[in-house]
Design a protein around this motif. Structure first.
Motif, PDB file in Angstrom:
ATOM      1  N   THR A  87      25.864 -38.813-122.482  1.00  0.00           N
ATOM      2  CA  THR A  87      26.301 -39.991-121.746  1.00  0.00           C
ATOM      3  C   THR A  87      26.411 -41.185-122.683  1.00  0.00           C
ATOM      4  O   THR A  87      25.752 -41.228-123.737  1.00  0.00           O
ATOM      5  CB  THR A  87      25.301 -40.326-120.616  1.00  0.00           C
ATOM      6  OG1 THR A  87      25.772 -41.482-119.896  1.00  0.00           O
ATOM      7  CG2 THR A  87      23.914 -40.610-121.180  1.00  0.00           C
ATOM      8  N   ASP A  91      20.821 -47.098-111.941  1.00  0.00           N
ATOM      9  CA  ASP A  91      21.515 -46.128-111.090  1.00  0.00           C
ATOM     10  C   ASP A  91      20.516 -45.372-110.206  1.00  0.00           C
ATOM     11  O   ASP A  91      20.783 -45.107-109.025  1.00  0.00           O
ATOM     12  CB  ASP A  91      22.302 -45.133-111.940  1.00  0.00           C
ATOM     13  CG  ASP A  91      23.504 -45.760-112.632  1.00  0.00           C
ATOM     14  OD1 ASP A  91      23.881 -46.889-112.251  1.00  0.00           O
ATOM     15  OD2 ASP A  91      24.051 -45.130-113.567  1.00  0.00           O
ATOM     16  N   ASP A 122      23.134 -38.784-112.161  1.00  0.00           N
ATOM     17  CA  ASP A 122      24.042 -38.765-113.306  1.00  0.00           C
ATOM     18  C   ASP A 122      23.982 -37.379-113.950  1.00  0.00           C
ATOM     19  O   ASP A 122      22.921 -36.750-113.973  1.00  0.00           O
ATOM     20  CB  ASP A 122      23.643 -39.841-114.331  1.00  0.00           C
ATOM     21  CG  ASP A 122      24.724 -40.075-115.377  1.00  0.00           C
ATOM     22  OD1 ASP A 122      25.603 -40.917-115.128  1.00  0.00           O
ATOM     23  OD2 ASP A 122      24.688 -39.408-116.421  1.00  0.00           O
TER      24      ASP A 122
END
Length: 303
Positions: free
Chosen positions: A87, A97, A130
């Motif tokens: 990422t 997040d 994620d």
């Protein structure tokens, strides 16, 4: 419950039960818990209006009583491992997040009378926040508060209505058991007092003398590890300490539950206290294979 919602359309969630089911049974009444869609508690006038509207449907000798929701807060401690090579996001961005995931879980799944906190569902949502997130170890404590009467000797009853962690008699007694509290002072004593337990079902009251716990009363009350009931014997509270730097009118009790799943009972609503939960995001050092086969790899405790 459907009838109550038709009378009071602003109800987000309704729970009804017979007063005989309470810890202290009251016969001849039906209790109705209402969680307003606005998030605020109902005024006394609104409660009276609902009771009057319900009278035409009353069964003889049964009286409806409207009560406010009782909040059980969940305090999470989550350590999240992610693949830094997978990422472009920073650990701080991933943390933000995850906090958004927790916020949505609170809104979409919890905060209603019939909404159970299911630990595995939440940990799955954290992982799914994620694609770079590899795993999470998420533990929890639960907390309730009560508002004492200042300057009056009173008995206090706090009901978690969930089993509490007590794997053996005397568990963790030397370190304060599984109960902790915010501070307060009692009449006739200038020391700031706190509460913990001895693993044997006794609630102890202590103060810190040079950082050492000094017990003023080792049987200030009882803690039932099966039912989650905490009963405090007569306490004359003189003042309440600030909580997290802010003046407070309540004393908080925090415990370790026996299960990571937390069930709301009767008028209880379970919700995550996100601002006081701990979320730690760190890059995983064991990604993509390693000839050292995990030597020196650090895991996070689940207990």
């Amino acid at each position: 419950e459907t009838l109550t919602k038709s009378i009071y359309p602003n109800a987000l969630s309704v729970s009804a039960w017979g007063g005989e089911d309470d810890e202290t049974p009251r016969y001849g009444i039906v209790k109705i818990g209402i969680k307003a869609a606005s998030g605020s508690t109902l005024t006394n006038q609104t409660k009276a209006d609902i009771v009057n509207d319900l009278k035409k449907y009353n069964v003889a000798s049964v009286t409806p009583v409207i009560v406010d929701p009782e909040i059980t807060s969940i305090l999470l401690s989550s350590t999240i491992k992610y693949d830094a090579n997978g990422t472009t996001k920073s650990a701080d961005t991933l943390k933000a997040d995850v906090i958004e995931t927790l916020t949505n879980f609170n809104t979409d799944t919890l905060q209603k009378f019939d909404s159970i906190f299911r630990h595995s569902k939440l940990t799955g949502l954290i992982d799914d926040t994620d694609t770079s997130i590899l795993s999470n170890i998420t533990t929890l404590k639960i907390r309730k508060s009560f508002a004492p009467l200042i300057g009056t000797s009173s008995k206090y009853e706090v009901y978690f209505r969930n089993g509490l962690y007590n794997p053996h008699t005397g568990h963790n007694a030397a370190m304060g058991g599984i109960l902790s509290s915010t501070g307060f002072k009692i009449d006739g004593n200038e020391n700031e007092m706190f509460l913990n337990d001895d693993g044997n079902g006794n609630v102890r009251m202590y103060y810190l003398a040079s950082g050492v716990e000094t017990y003023l009363n080792e049987s200030q009350g009882t803690i039932d590890y099966t039912t989650g009931a905490i009963i405090l014997n007569s306490l004359n509270i003189a003042s309440i300490s600030n909580i997290r730097g802010v003046a407070s009118t309540v004393i908080e009790l925090t415990v370790t539950p026996n299960s990571n799943d937390v069930v709301p009972v009767r008028d209880q609503i379970v919700e995550i206290d996100i601002s006081n939960s701990k979320v730690k995001v760190e890059a995983d050092s064991f990604v993509g294979g390693s000839s050292s086969a995990g030597v020196g790899y650090t895991t996070t405790t689940s207990y």
